[in-house]
Enzyme design. Sequence first.
Site, mmCIF file in Angstrom:
data_model
loop_
_atom_site.group_PDB
_atom_site.id
_atom_site.type_symbol
_atom_site.label_atom_id
_atom_site.label_comp_id
_atom_site.label_asym_id
_atom_site.label_seq_id
_atom_site.Cartn_x
_atom_site.Cartn_y
_atom_site.Cartn_z
ATOM 1 N N LYS A 178 -10.035 2.032 -1.534
ATOM 2 C CA LYS A 178 -10.089 1.480 -0.175
ATOM 3 C C LYS A 178 -11.368 1.903 0.533
ATOM 4 O O LYS A 178 -11.685 3.099 0.614
ATOM 5 C CB LYS A 178 -8.860 1.955 0.598
ATOM 6 C CG LYS A 178 -8.686 1.350 1.986
ATOM 7 C CD LYS A 178 -7.394 1.873 2.605
ATOM 8 C CE LYS A 178 -7.142 1.322 3.990
ATOM 9 N NZ LYS A 178 -5.902 1.883 4.573
ATOM 10 N N CYS A 230 -4.997 -3.007 3.524
ATOM 11 C CA CYS A 230 -4.587 -2.715 4.894
ATOM 12 C C CYS A 230 -5.728 -2.810 5.914
ATOM 13 O O CYS A 230 -6.142 -3.902 6.289
ATOM 14 C CB CYS A 230 -3.907 -1.345 4.929
ATOM 15 S SG CYS A 230 -2.799 -1.125 6.364
ATOM 16 N N GLU A 246 0.822 -1.198 0.000
ATOM 17 C CA GLU A 246 0.000 0.000 0.000
ATOM 18 C C GLU A 246 0.865 1.261 0.000
ATOM 19 O O GLU A 246 1.852 1.354 0.741
ATOM 20 C CB GLU A 246 -0.879 -0.005 1.265
ATOM 21 C CG GLU A 246 -1.738 1.232 1.463
ATOM 22 C CD GLU A 246 -2.389 1.272 2.832
ATOM 23 O OE1 GLU A 246 -3.467 1.894 2.942
ATOM 24 O OE2 GLU A 246 -1.829 0.705 3.795
#
Length: 258
Positions: free
Chosen positions: A111, A146, A40
């Site tokens: 995300k 993440c 990321e």
Amino acid sequence: MRASLIQIAVSDGESVAARRARVADIVREQAGSDLVVLPELWTIGAFAYEQFETEAEPLDGPTYETMSKAASDAGVWLHAGSVVERAGDGSLYNTALVLSPAGELAATYRKIHRFGFDQGEAVLMSAGDSLTTVTLPEQVLGIATCYDLRFPELFRGLVDAGATTMVVAAGWPARRRAHWTLLNRARAVEDQSYVLACGLAGTHAGVEQAGHSLVVDPWGEVLAEAGPGEDVLTVDLDPAKVAETREQFPALKDRRLH
């Protein structure tokens, strides 16, 4: 399927342009793999909040251009980690890019779960609202980033969309490394999927990164794990193992809540 996870060390002393060029060379070295995965926000670091605005780029920006060439040179599917995307309306997103072996943009994922508890990414970035899967010749990838790892409902949604391998690009802090390992194994076991979890190494913006990228099989066994520094994990995956596991222990068929 041969997968290579490139655990990039990020430091404040290396420029974004220099890191792009360096990582592109590492990607090219993975020719022979089918899939290559980056972490990321590896260009700037996941906690470099003050750089989000200045380093934001469109989807066809410099990171895409550099990684597109690297993917086509190596002839690999490339999950190019994520970038700070500047959308047409000026909003910022933490957006993952997946490139085909021809260097074409095959998929993007904004995300969904932003980290920060009302600060940092949680206020600087807008949230995505769509799940993303990518169909490879022998696997269907489910894409997560993440902090998404802490939300199992996202992964169940990816299973329902056909995912057999979960790809998690992360900038996970070292102080919570135990959670990183635990959660990746849990997602593999409960979704009976491979998990390819690629994190950052090094220290940036004062935050030491966990490293310890790992590949987990559908039974939750760790097939490979990196150390704390920059590293490349290369693992051969058996595409048939997901279906075999789900048939041998058909827990997903007993789901009652959706």
